[in-house]
Design a protein around this motif. Structure first.
Motif, mmCIF file in Angstrom:
data_model
loop_
_atom_site.group_PDB
_atom_site.id
_atom_site.type_symbol
_atom_site.label_atom_id
_atom_site.label_comp_id
_atom_site.label_asym_id
_atom_site.label_seq_id
_atom_site.Cartn_x
_atom_site.Cartn_y
_atom_site.Cartn_z
ATOM 1 N N SER A 57 -7.149 2.241 -1.673
ATOM 2 C CA SER A 57 -7.554 1.863 -0.322
ATOM 3 C C SER A 57 -6.916 0.534 0.041
ATOM 4 O O SER A 57 -6.345 -0.159 -0.797
ATOM 5 N N ASN B 40 -7.008 4.651 5.726
ATOM 6 C CA ASN B 40 -7.032 3.456 4.874
ATOM 7 C C ASN B 40 -7.405 3.742 3.420
ATOM 8 O O ASN B 40 -7.572 2.810 2.631
ATOM 9 N N SER B 41 -7.519 5.011 3.062
ATOM 10 C CA SER B 41 -7.849 5.331 1.678
ATOM 11 C C SER B 41 -7.447 6.768 1.347
ATOM 12 O O SER B 41 -7.323 7.607 2.235
ATOM 13 N N ASN C 267 -8.926 9.685 5.699
ATOM 14 C CA ASN C 267 -9.091 8.285 6.090
ATOM 15 C C ASN C 267 -7.732 7.582 6.011
ATOM 16 O O ASN C 267 -7.103 7.582 4.951
ATOM 17 N N TYR D 88 0.831 -1.203 0.000
ATOM 18 C CA TYR D 88 0.000 0.000 0.000
ATOM 19 C C TYR D 88 0.870 1.259 0.000
ATOM 20 O O TYR D 88 0.539 2.248 -0.668
ATOM 21 N N ILE E 298 -9.421 6.479 -6.423
ATOM 22 C CA ILE E 298 -9.320 6.097 -5.016
ATOM 23 C C ILE E 298 -8.378 4.902 -4.864
ATOM 24 O O ILE E 298 -8.478 3.925 -5.604
#
Length: 200
Positions: A144, A109-110, A107, A36, A142
């Motif tokens: 995530s 996580n995103s 966020n 990520y 996006i």
């Protein structure tokens, strides 16, 4: 099929839409976090987006408010200049322009970047939208993560041909937009999302 309702993404009201998503799964949270972080670097390096697709779908160039190309993290108010790969020997009017209207990193996580077709940078009170879609169209990018996966998605909403231009460009925009309706732009976006999360 209806457009997905996702927080932060405009509702689908008129025209066409697409929900393009790619997911890569991993064995554990540590590997997921590592990948990520790499994806985040790719996501913010807009000038290299075109290099991650297995096919050369388009060239993306991050530009500031004066249309000057820049090599840095994107900010709200920047522009992305897009040249479709099918265009040979490009001229000034072959480039598509979108403006970055929103970047959301709240966020953990995103991350979300939202764009819409625009006029030429520095010429917001004169001239026409320089894109084959109208100014009411949005594209939301996006990335995530979950415990065992990362995801790259692009959501197009309210996609209508740009008719706010000269006759020849209007016809060209209708043709390009029609190609999107029948699937070619959907495939191109899928090539990009697949490429962004691929580490081979």
């Amino acid at each position: 099929m209806k457009a997905k309702k996702i927080p932060g993404i405009p509702l689908q009201v008129k025209g066409q839409f697409h929900d393009t998503e790619s997911i890569q799964k991993f064995d554990n949270a540590q590997e997921t976090e590592l990948k990520y972080n790499i994806l985040k670097e790719r996501f913010f390096d807009i000038n290299k987006w075109g290099t991650y697709s297995k096919e050369n779908i388009a060239e993306f160039t991050l530009c500031d408010s004066t249309a000057k190309s820049v090599d840095r993290l994107p900010i709200i108010g920047d522009y992305i200049k897009i040249l479709l790969s099918e265009v040979q020997n490009p001229e000034r009017n072959n480039y598509q322009w979108v403006r970055i209207d929103m970047i959301d990193k709240t966020n953990p996580n995103s991350i979300m970047i939202q764009c819409r077709p625009s006029k030429l940078p520095g010429d917001q009170f004169a001239g026409n939208t320089v894109h084959f879609h109208s100014g009411g169209t949005t594209s939301t990018f996006i990335i995530s993560k979950g415990n065992d996966y990362i995801k790259m998605a692009i959501y197009g909403r309210n996609e209508k041909p740009n008719q706010n231009t000269d006759v020849i460009s209007s016809i060209k925009n209708m043709f390009i937009a029609f190609k999107g309706v029948v699937g070619s732009s959907k495939i191109q976006w899928k090539l990009l999302t697949d490429g962004m999360i691929s580490f081979k």
